[in-house]
Motif scaffolding. Structure first.
Motif, short mmCIF file in Angstrom:
data_model
loop_
_atom_site.label_atom_id
_atom_site.label_comp_id
_atom_site.label_asym_id
_atom_site.label_seq_id
_atom_site.Cartn_x
_atom_site.Cartn_y
_atom_site.Cartn_z
N ASP A 97 32.48 3.42 65.20
CA ASP A 97 33.72 4.18 65.25
C ASP A 97 33.89 4.69 66.67
OD1 ASP A 97 35.83 5.94 65.08
OD2 ASP A 97 35.19 6.84 63.20
N ILE A 98 34.77 4.06 67.44
CA ILE A 98 34.93 4.39 68.85
C ILE A 98 35.96 5.49 69.07
CG2 ILE A 98 34.26 2.05 69.52
CD1 ILE A 98 37.21 1.50 70.18
N THR A 99 36.52 6.03 67.99
CA THR A 99 37.66 6.96 68.08
C THR A 99 37.41 8.09 69.06
OG1 THR A 99 38.15 6.48 65.77
CG2 THR A 99 39.23 8.40 66.75
N TYR A 122 34.22 -2.76 64.96
CA TYR A 122 34.59 -1.46 65.53
C TYR A 122 35.90 -1.01 64.90
CZ TYR A 122 37.47 -4.48 68.51
OH TYR A 122 38.35 -5.43 68.96
N TYR A 124 39.03 2.11 65.54
CA TYR A 124 39.61 3.18 66.35
C TYR A 124 40.74 3.80 65.56
CZ TYR A 124 42.42 5.50 69.91
OH TYR A 124 43.16 6.43 70.62
N LYS A 126 43.90 5.93 65.59
CA LYS A 126 44.93 6.56 66.42
C LYS A 126 45.20 7.97 65.93
CE LYS A 126 47.53 2.29 67.42
NZ LYS A 126 48.85 1.63 67.27
N GLN A 225 42.78 -6.66 72.47
CA GLN A 225 42.67 -5.40 73.21
C GLN A 225 42.99 -5.56 74.70
OE1 GLN A 225 40.29 -5.69 70.29
NE2 GLN A 225 42.18 -4.65 69.69
N LYS A 251 41.11 3.79 73.80
CA LYS A 251 39.71 3.40 73.64
C LYS A 251 39.49 1.91 73.37
CE LYS A 251 37.43 7.29 74.21
NZ LYS A 251 37.03 8.14 73.09
N PRO A 252 40.36 1.21 72.62
CA PRO A 252 40.11 -0.22 72.42
C PRO A 252 40.03 -1.01 73.72
CG PRO A 252 41.67 0.56 70.78
CD PRO A 252 41.48 1.69 71.76
#
Length: 293
Positions: A97-99, A122, A124, A126, A225, A251-252
């Motif tokens: 989870d790159i959020t 992964y 993300y 928003k 991305q 982040k993506p």
């Protein structure tokens, strides 16, 4: 995409961190969770971390929690290395989870997971909206990411690629610090989240007439991305340049730069820290962006 296996995340005070985890475990509960948090923001993230612990107890979901530090990147890398290496993830699905995960941490986690042979996805989340006053400020000293710093060619010029966001000062800091011969600035397209006024217009005004800067459009929310567009900008320069790459946009885009580094390992990934983040950085939660390496 089917969510399964382990989930790795970095705790934040933002609503979308907690809402995203709730959404996750309600859709398809993971087998276990690794939650990291930064000691410099331990107080700010405590409430959300407590809620995550309660949700995991209710779902009988194993959760391991570990502390990192912005001020000690070497120790943080060691914690990530030790906790991921021993987690028996080889051949298993792991979703990152790159959020609310710092980009330096994103790159290190992805690299370590690939090293142990995990099947990496992964996600993300928003936000519903960002704070329009400011998000981050007081840029710190940029640093190359450990083990992802590339292979420099002696005598070759330095060139910089930055995927811009709302913090113009961090872009200026990166350029001043690395003193590149040429900088490529990838500017996120679209009208979402006041992007035109807070990102596009500011960077075009600052760098539009600078002969040492080349601006180009990129879409971090596209299927790749922005990978193909970014590679197209730099591929003719790679053989005779030392490329340093940094992501300050959505982040993506950090995933796109990670893929680019893996394809061209002579390039270097650089992290541009901020000294302060807005306590009201974002509000609510929007649609997720999902993908896999």
């Amino acid at each position: 995409m089917s969510y399964s296996g382990a989930i790795i995340m970095v705790a934040s005070w933002e609503e979308r961190f907690l809402f995203g985890f709730q959404r996750w475990i309600n859709q398809s509960p993971p087998a276990n969770a690794l939650m990291y948090y930064y000691e410099e923001y331990a107080k700010e993230t405590e409430k959300n971390r407590t809620q995550v612990n309660k949700l995991c107890e209710q779902k009988d979901l194993p959760l391991n929690e570990y502390k990192l530090s912005f001020n000690d990147p070497a120790r943080s890398w060691k914690v990530l290395y030790e906790t991921i290496k021993v987690s028996e993830m080889a051949g298993k699905r792991v979703t990152v989870d790159i959020t609310t995960m710092p980009r330096e941490t994103i790159w290190t986690v992805l690299d370590l997971l690939e090293e142990v042979g995990a099947r990496v996805a992964y996600v993300y989340q928003k936000p519903e909206r960002y704070n329009t006053e400011w998000l981050s400020r007081d840029p710190g000293r940029p640093r190359l990411v450990y083990k992802l710093a590339g292979i420099a060619q002696l005598g070759a010029p330095t060139k910089l690629i930055i995927l811009t966001g709302y913090d113009l000062d961090r872009v200026k800091q990166l350029i001043a610090f690395f003193e590149p011969e040429l900088s490529f600035l990838g500017i996120q397209v679209g009208d979402q989240f006041y992007n035109q006024s807070l990102n596009v217009e500011k960077h075009k005004k600052e760098f539009g007439s600078d002969p040492g800067v080349k601006l180009f459009d990129v879409d971090a929310y596209s299927n790749d991305q922005g990978f193909n567009i970014i590679e197209e900008q730099i591929k003719s320069h790679l053989e005779h340049s030392n490329f340093i790459m940094s992501s300050l946009g959505p982040k993506p885009s950090a995933v796109a730069l990670y893929r680019l580094h893996k394809l061209h390992p002579e390039t270097a990934l650089a992290y541009a820290p901020s000294g302060e983040f807005n306590p009201e950085y974002s509000y609510g939660i929007g649609e997720p962006v999902v993908g896999q390496l």
